[in-house]
Design a protein around this motif. Structure first.
Motif, PDB file in Angstrom:
ATOM      1  N   THR A   3      26.382  -3.819 -50.955  1.00  0.00           N
ATOM      2  CA  THR A   3      26.895  -2.483 -51.247  1.00  0.00           C
ATOM      3  C   THR A   3      27.955  -2.583 -52.338  1.00  0.00           C
ATOM      4  O   THR A   3      28.557  -3.631 -52.563  1.00  0.00           O
ATOM      5  CB  THR A   3      27.507  -1.819 -49.997  1.00  0.00           C
ATOM      6  OG1 THR A   3      28.636  -2.579 -49.563  1.00  0.00           O
ATOM      7  CG2 THR A   3      26.479  -1.726 -48.881  1.00  0.00           C
ATOM      8  N   ALA A   4      28.172  -1.457 -53.025  1.00  0.00           N
ATOM      9  CA  ALA A   4      29.170  -1.405 -54.088  1.00  0.00           C
ATOM     10  C   ALA A   4      29.600   0.038 -54.271  1.00  0.00           C
ATOM     11  O   ALA A   4      28.887   0.966 -53.870  1.00  0.00           O
ATOM     12  CB  ALA A   4      28.595  -1.957 -55.388  1.00  0.00           C
ATOM     13  N   ARG A   5      30.766   0.247 -54.863  1.00  0.00           N
ATOM     14  CA  ARG A   5      31.212   1.594 -55.236  1.00  0.00           C
ATOM     15  C   ARG A   5      31.189   1.692 -56.751  1.00  0.00           C
ATOM     16  O   ARG A   5      31.835   0.905 -57.444  1.00  0.00           O
ATOM     17  CB  ARG A   5      32.601   1.908 -54.686  1.00  0.00           C
ATOM     18  CG  ARG A   5      33.076   3.325 -55.060  1.00  0.00           C
ATOM     19  CD  ARG A   5      34.161   3.818 -54.170  1.00  0.00           C
ATOM     20  NE  ARG A   5      33.703   4.068 -52.803  1.00  0.00           N
ATOM     21  CZ  ARG A   5      33.053   5.170 -52.412  1.00  0.00           C
ATOM     22  NH1 ARG A   5      32.772   6.128 -53.295  1.00  0.00           N
ATOM     23  NH2 ARG A   5      32.685   5.305 -51.159  1.00  0.00           N
ATOM     24  N   LEU A   6      30.429   2.673 -57.257  1.00  0.00           N
ATOM     25  CA  LEU A   6      30.219   2.807 -58.696  1.00  0.00           C
ATOM     26  C   LEU A   6      30.398   4.254 -59.131  1.00  0.00           C
ATOM     27  O   LEU A   6      30.216   5.181 -58.335  1.00  0.00           O
ATOM     28  CB  LEU A   6      28.805   2.341 -59.068  1.00  0.00           C
ATOM     29  CG  LEU A   6      28.460   0.865 -58.834  1.00  0.00           C
ATOM     30  CD1 LEU A   6      26.971   0.630 -59.058  1.00  0.00           C
ATOM     31  CD2 LEU A   6      29.288  -0.025 -59.741  1.00  0.00           C
ATOM     32  N   LEU A 121      22.265   6.078 -52.028  1.00  0.00           N
ATOM     33  CA  LEU A 121      23.621   6.605 -51.887  1.00  0.00           C
ATOM     34  C   LEU A 121      24.000   6.671 -50.415  1.00  0.00           C
ATOM     35  O   LEU A 121      23.269   7.229 -49.597  1.00  0.00           O
ATOM     36  CB  LEU A 121      23.708   8.008 -52.491  1.00  0.00           C
ATOM     37  CG  LEU A 121      24.062   8.133 -53.981  1.00  0.00           C
ATOM     38  CD1 LEU A 121      23.002   7.435 -54.847  1.00  0.00           C
ATOM     39  CD2 LEU A 121      24.178   9.593 -54.376  1.00  0.00           C
ATOM     40  N   SER A 123      27.558   7.395 -49.591  1.00  0.00           N
ATOM     41  CA  SER A 123      28.619   8.399 -49.565  1.00  0.00           C
ATOM     42  C   SER A 123      29.014   8.730 -50.995  1.00  0.00           C
ATOM     43  O   SER A 123      28.762   7.950 -51.925  1.00  0.00           O
ATOM     44  CB  SER A 123      29.841   7.902 -48.783  1.00  0.00           C
ATOM     45  OG  SER A 123      30.422   6.781 -49.421  1.00  0.00           O
ATOM     46  N   VAL A 124      29.626   9.892 -51.169  1.00  0.00           N
ATOM     47  CA  VAL A 124      30.100  10.327 -52.481  1.00  0.00           C
ATOM     48  C   VAL A 124      31.564  10.717 -52.350  1.00  0.00           C
ATOM     49  O   VAL A 124      31.956  11.412 -51.415  1.00  0.00           O
ATOM     50  CB  VAL A 124      29.281  11.524 -53.021  1.00  0.00           C
ATOM     51  CG1 VAL A 124      29.890  12.048 -54.320  1.00  0.00           C
ATOM     52  CG2 VAL A 124      27.830  11.110 -53.248  1.00  0.00           C
ATOM     53  N   ASP A 125      32.389  10.279 -53.304  1.00  0.00           N
ATOM     54  CA  ASP A 125      33.830  10.545 -53.290  1.00  0.00           C
ATOM     55  C   ASP A 125      34.204  11.340 -54.540  1.00  0.00           C
ATOM     56  O   ASP A 125      33.931  10.911 -55.669  1.00  0.00           O
ATOM     57  CB  ASP A 125      34.590   9.222 -53.251  1.00  0.00           C
ATOM     58  CG  ASP A 125      36.103   9.414 -53.192  1.00  0.00           C
ATOM     59  OD1 ASP A 125      36.554  10.573 -53.022  1.00  0.00           O
ATOM     60  OD2 ASP A 125      36.824   8.413 -53.326  1.00  0.00           O
ATOM     61  N   THR A 132      32.381   9.147 -57.618  1.00  0.00           N
ATOM     62  CA  THR A 132      31.947   7.781 -57.364  1.00  0.00           C
ATOM     63  C   THR A 132      31.086   7.790 -56.103  1.00  0.00           C
ATOM     64  O   THR A 132      31.139   8.732 -55.311  1.00  0.00           O
ATOM     65  CB  THR A 132      33.131   6.819 -57.179  1.00  0.00           C
ATOM     66  OG1 THR A 132      33.890   7.228 -56.024  1.00  0.00           O
ATOM     67  CG2 THR A 132      34.023   6.788 -58.400  1.00  0.00           C
ATOM     68  N   ALA A 133      30.298   6.753 -55.941  1.00  0.00           N
ATOM     69  CA  ALA A 133      29.427   6.670 -54.772  1.00  0.00           C
ATOM     70  C   ALA A 133      29.406   5.256 -54.229  1.00  0.00           C
ATOM     71  O   ALA A 133      29.424   4.279 -54.992  1.00  0.00           O
ATOM     72  CB  ALA A 133      28.008   7.106 -55.130  1.00  0.00           C
ATOM     73  N   GLU A 134      29.392   5.153 -52.914  1.00  0.00           N
ATOM     74  CA  GLU A 134      29.109   3.868 -52.279  1.00  0.00           C
ATOM     75  C   GLU A 134      27.598   3.765 -52.179  1.00  0.00           C
ATOM     76  O   GLU A 134      26.940   4.671 -51.655  1.00  0.00           O
ATOM     77  CB  GLU A 134      29.736   3.778 -50.893  1.00  0.00           C
ATOM     78  CG  GLU A 134      29.506   2.418 -50.242  1.00  0.00           C
ATOM     79  CD  GLU A 134      30.091   2.324 -48.847  1.00  0.00           C
ATOM     80  OE1 GLU A 134      30.002   1.242 -48.242  1.00  0.00           O
ATOM     81  OE2 GLU A 134      30.631   3.333 -48.356  1.00  0.00           O
ATOM     82  N   GLU A 136      23.949   1.120 -51.699  1.00  0.00           N
ATOM     83  CA  GLU A 136      23.370  -0.147 -51.289  1.00  0.00           C
ATOM     84  C   GLU A 136      22.117  -0.402 -52.110  1.00  0.00           C
ATOM     85  O   GLU A 136      21.355   0.522 -52.406  1.00  0.00           O
ATOM     86  CB  GLU A 136      23.028  -0.167 -49.793  1.00  0.00           C
ATOM     87  CG  GLU A 136      21.972   0.825 -49.367  1.00  0.00           C
ATOM     88  CD  GLU A 136      21.642   0.712 -47.889  1.00  0.00           C
ATOM     89  OE1 GLU A 136      22.292  -0.094 -47.204  1.00  0.00           O
ATOM     90  OE2 GLU A 136      20.720   1.424 -47.426  1.00  0.00           O
TER      91      GLU A 136
END
Length: 245
Positions: A3-6, A121, A123-125, A132-134, A136
């Motif tokens: 997973t990553a936040r981009l 996706l 989650s979305v922030d 940004t989205a977390e 996988e």
């Protein structure tokens, strides 16, 4: 699963791995995203996620050129996507690597990026200056008979190209066509004249073979339609909504 936040870039189209996408960035939230990406060293990937917007959801005004100065745009990174941006977006998206980010004198950007890997996706922030989205990463499974299906898709794709070429559409030469099934599936999905929901369906196919089977049906159907309408102007075949940016 990794997973990553981009950074998240919603569009009204789907991006596929291996495909190049030019962007004209003028909204402030996406300008902020590009300024942040420019902080990444040139020898490291400048990654963000391109995600298709679900049909029927209101979005902030946007176009391929400069924005209409009289058009009202909701403020903030989530403007136009409602109280829960995740619901306004498709869950399967594609990571883009920005090879070129060029800032113009007016503060807008020209960006050239390439799709790399599919992601989901989580989650979305919207608390920062841009979404940004977390995410996988989604592995690309070959599925059953992907090789044979890819050969059939390429044959049908050549026929489809010939019909479009008869309508004065440019076509991809045989030398440009790949052999690897997953690459074939992505290239054909991107090259066909399809609406966004159909392209999204192909992007989120569970495996390469499933995507190729769907494409084979679409190619046969679309080729038959084009054959029955030989006088249809080329622009009618390629008419589509402009990409938001």
């Amino acid at each position: 699963m990794t997973t990553a936040r981009l950074p998240l870039f919603p569009l009204n189209t789907a991006l596929f791995p291996g495909l190049v996408l030019p962007l004209n960035v003028f909204e402030e939230r996406y300008r902020a995203m590009m300024r942040e990406l420019l902080k990444t060293p040139e020898d490291e990937p400048r990654r963000f996620v391109v995600v298709a917007i679900r049909d029927g959801h209101q979005v902030a005004p946007s176009a391929t050129g400069l924005p209409d100065p009289d058009a009202g745009t909701e403020e903030g990174p989530a403007g136009g996507f409602g109280p829960d941006p995740l619901k306004a977006l498709h869950r399967v998206a594609c990571v883009a690597d920005a090879a070129t980010i060029r800032e113009r004198t007016d503060g807008t950007f020209e960006v050239l990026c390439t799709g790399t890997t599919r992601v989901r996706l989580l989650s979305v922030d919207g608390s920062g200056s841009f979404l940004t989205a977390e995410v996988e990463e989604l592995e690309e499974e070959p599925g059953d008979e992907a090789g044979a299906l890819a050969e059939g898709v390429l044959r049908s794709f050549r026929q489809y190209q010939k019909r479009l070429a008869g309508a004065h559409e440019s076509s991809i030469s045989d030398a440009d066509l790949p052999d690897e099934p997953s690459v074939v599936s992505y290239l054909v999905a991107a090259a066909m004249v399809l609406d966004t929901p159909t392209k999204q369906r192909l992007l989120q196919a569970p495996d390469t073979a499933s995507r190729l089977r769907d494409e084979l049906k679409l190619l046969r159907s679309e080729t038959a339609i084009i054959r029955s309408l030989p006088s249809l102007p080329a622009f009618e075949l390629t008419r589509a909504r402009t990409s938001l940016n």
